[in-house]
Design an enzyme around this catalytic site. Structure first.
Site, short mmCIF file in Angstrom:
data_model
loop_
_atom_site.label_atom_id
_atom_site.label_comp_id
_atom_site.label_asym_id
_atom_site.label_seq_id
_atom_site.Cartn_x
_atom_site.Cartn_y
_atom_site.Cartn_z
N GLU A 218 47.24 134.56 48.71
CA GLU A 218 46.70 134.04 47.70
C GLU A 218 47.21 135.56 46.33
O GLU A 218 46.99 136.96 47.16
CB GLU A 218 45.05 134.12 47.37
CG GLU A 218 44.41 134.05 45.84
CD GLU A 218 44.02 134.84 45.51
OE1 GLU A 218 44.66 136.02 44.52
OE2 GLU A 218 43.04 135.62 46.08
N CYS B 42 40.69 138.51 40.81
CA CYS B 42 41.88 137.98 40.29
C CYS B 42 42.26 136.71 40.00
O CYS B 42 43.39 136.40 39.23
CB CYS B 42 42.80 137.01 42.09
SG CYS B 42 41.30 136.08 42.58
#
Length: 682
Positions: free
Chosen positions: A258, A297
């Site tokens: 990720e 994020c």
């Protein structure tokens, strides 16, 4: 000032720092507050400890036992979260930020604990999908199963969420029965260390289930095997370096990433000033720019608005961001704290300068802003900065460069197709949001941008009161994205657990599949010599225990009485000529629910006993019509058993209803709650 030494927990022991340790500075003051790192960690011993101690102990537990362990861990962390709040201020995070990181992480553990109990069996094997019929008569079948990997999960986490970032990986890993070695980012590892210490001190985890590396991993990744997993959160450059290592590639070691994501938010063409959607859009963007000082994020990096609405959005954001007070995160008046480190501040400013080559900064000046309760130069403070890119088609940096801080760029779009094309230029993102009250716009974006995103978030006046926000990954839903975002997935409920398990196709007889999956398969051995199964407690019942009923004739009088009693006078039950014209029926037929009612009458044992309640029917199929004059009989078999609490469990029964020719007319699964003990007579 005392400088904390951040230890590692390796092979059952806490290991102190050595001369290779790095200094860690407060994000708020710039002072050295901790040191972390040990170049002499025995990585081979850590892996062996996980594989020989933690793995076997976890695999010996059922999914339900692991889920109960997760719940207890979450409760224990909740009892000690004030310690985590107190130590987290030094990362630059505010109390509101703590709720996302600490409470959010604990909440994620609770969700996985719940899903483990509700959606997974009290067993060691997870069945994936239905039984496949591989032979004409059903003596040779297929089934996919998932079993725990026999290795270790190495979790490499980012600095922004030292608690949530660990727990969102750890919960599905432990639920899968795999031990974990956690390596947090050094800048905030002192928070992770405390969380790990709290969990280990609880005594709830088996030895070897959880270890911690505070500092570098050394040669650990070079010692992994094909049974191990690497789960990484961080930059695309670091992910590429790690996942392309020859040892990782040659051993096909699972690598979940990720990474960088140029997330976007689209203001729908219907959402002009004065609409609830316009106000919601401004609120969402300003919140995502400033929460955790933009170090998320999932934060919004690109803002897309219709050409005519760009200036109104800039003005509205200017007013919203002007209310954001920056300063010491402990101060009650502070709304946005600092970036995690001076190095991160420098990186954000450098990336903002690159974006500034193609866009004009319209809000925020990094050389001129107010900080309350702290020194703007000593701490890692930057103001929220909004850029305006007038030519998003000709620009490149705004779609490729992520300033991991309170920085976002607004750009115009001509129509929805144009907005979709701009969003997709991020080349793969974790999330994109669309604020619109027009369902057609939402569908157009979903079809056009879904392939480029791990999550699409739609919000409007109907859902905004209960929505969770653009930037909130939920444990129920997948978190990850294609392309630039890493191509991986995390969480997503049980889907996240599967990343740490091996899916295997098994083939064999019904008895073999029943033994492996601990779920009775039609055609497997039946146990028929016991008393009526409704007289038997949950623990007394065995898989395959079967009760076969005598037959009952279906009379025309039954059909008519049922029709008038229930009000279901559908022509197929009442009009012979009309029913005969229907290609599905030979003439008047019995109601499907009449068959179910008569079936229950045939197999139910009426006396008080261990059966407490019928809680549902699953997978009901009516396979062949039944005419008046035909008869039905029932076969009731114990298919699966699941403990639910301290007093009773759920029994799933396979029910087949056949006619006099032994042709299946109906099939379903009956759910009952059965007591662990016989009722006491009063």
């Amino acid at each position: 000032m005392t400088i904390q030494t951040v230890k590692s927990f390796a092979a059952g022991q806490w290991i102190d720092v050595d001369d290779a340790a790095r200094d860690i500075r407060s994000a708020v003051t710039g002072d050295i507050i901790a040191r972390a790192g040990n170049s002499a960690l025995d990585t081979a011993a850590m892996l062996d400890y996980a594989r020989t101690k933690g793995g076997p102990a976890l695999r010996a537990m059922t999914f339900h036992q692991r889920a109960k362990m997760l719940k207890a861990l979450a409760q224990h962390l909740g009892q000690h979260k004030q310690k985590l709040y107190d130590i987290s201020f030094a990362t630059g995070a505010t109390q509101k930020d703590h709720l996302i990181d600490i409470d959010g992480g604990i909440g994620t553990m609770f969700v996985f604990a719940s899903k483990g109990r509700r959606e997974m069996p009290d067993a060691h094997v997870y069945l994936d999908g239905n039984v496949e019929q591989l032979s004409r008569s059903g003596t040779f079948l297929g089934q996919h199963i998932c079993t725990s990997l026999q290795g270790v999960a190495v979790h490499i986490n980012a600095f922004n969420f030292p608690v949530w970032g660990m727990l969102e990986k750890l919960a599905p890993t432990l639920l899968a029965g795999v031990p974990a070695i956690v390596k947090p980012a050094t800048a905030s590892c002192y928070v992770t260390e405390m969380a790990v210490q709290i969990m280990l001190d609880s005594g709830l985890l088996p030895d070897g289930a959880l270890q911690l590396v505070s500092g570098g991993l050394g040669d650990m990744l070079d010692r992994l095997s094909n049974q191990d997993v690497v789960s990484f959160t961080g930059s695309a450059d670091t992910a590429l370096k790690l996942r392309s290592a020859p040892h990782i590639l040659s051993n096909s070691i699972r690598f979940i990433a990720e990474q960088d994501s140029l997330n976007a938010s689209i203001l729908g063409p219907d959402a002009g000033p004065g609409t609830p959607e316009f106000d919601l859009f401004v609120k969402e963007v300003s919140r995502e720019m400033t929460t955790k000082a933009g170090q998320k994020c999932t934060a919004i990096r690109r803002i897309l608005a219709p050409e005519a609405l760009v200036q109104p959005v800039i003005e509205a954001l200017g007013k919203a961001l002007a209310k954001i007070t920056i300063g010491d995160p402990r101060a009650e008046a502070t709304r946005m704290g600092a970036l995690v480190s001076a190095g991160q501040k420098q990186d954000v400013l450098e990336k903002a300068a690159i974006i500034g080559q193609e866009a004009e900064r319209v809000i925020g000046d990094p050389d001129k802003f107010e900080v309350i309760g702290a020194d703007a130069d000593a701490g890692a403070f930057v103001p929220p900065m909004l850029f305006h890119c007038a030519d998003p088609d000709g620009a490149r940096h705004v779609h490729e460069v992520e300033a991991f801080g309170p920085v976002s760029t607004i750009m115009p779009y001509k129509d929805v197709d144009h907005a979709v094309s701009l969003v997709n230029r991020g080349q793969g993102s974790l999330v994109a949001s669309v604020i619109t009250h027009d369902a057609a716009v939402a569908r157009q974006v979903a079809l056009g941008a879904g392939a480029f995103h791990g999550r699409l978030y739609f919000n409007n006046r109907d859902s905004m009161k209960e929505s969770t926000g653009h930037g909130s990954p939920l444990p129920h839903m997948v978190h990850g994205g294609p392309g630039r975002a890493g191509g991986g997935e995390e969480m997503g409920g049980v889907r996240g657990v599967m990343h740490y398990m091996q899916r295997t196709a098994i083939q064999g007889s019904p008895d073999i599949l029943t033994a492996i999956g601990q779920k009775w398969v039609p055609g497997a051995q039946e146990i028929t010599e016991q008393d009526h199964p409704f007289k038997r407690t949950f623990h007394e019942l065995a898989l395959g225990e079967t009760f076969k009923t005598p037959s009952r004739e279906i009379l025309l009088e039954d059909i008519e009485k049922f029709a008038h009693f229930t009000g279901d006078t559908f022509y197929a039950h009442m009009d012979q000529d009309a029913a005969a014209r229907n290609p599905f029926f030979p003439g008047r037929v019995a109601h499907g629910y009449l068959l179910l009612s008569f079936a229950a009458g045939l197999f139910v044992q009426p006396d008080e006993g261990p059966v407490l309640a019928n809680t549902g029917l699953d997978n009901l199929r009516f396979l062949k019509p039944v005419e008046a004059g035909d008869s039905i009989k029932v076969r009731l078999s114990v298919k699966h058993k699941t403990p639910r609490n301290e007093d009773y469990g759920e029994v799933r029964w396979h029910v087949s209803v056949t006619n006099l020719q032994d042709e299946m007319v109906a099939e379903y699964e009956l759910l009952t709650m059965n007591a662990y003990a016989h009722p006491e007579k009063q």
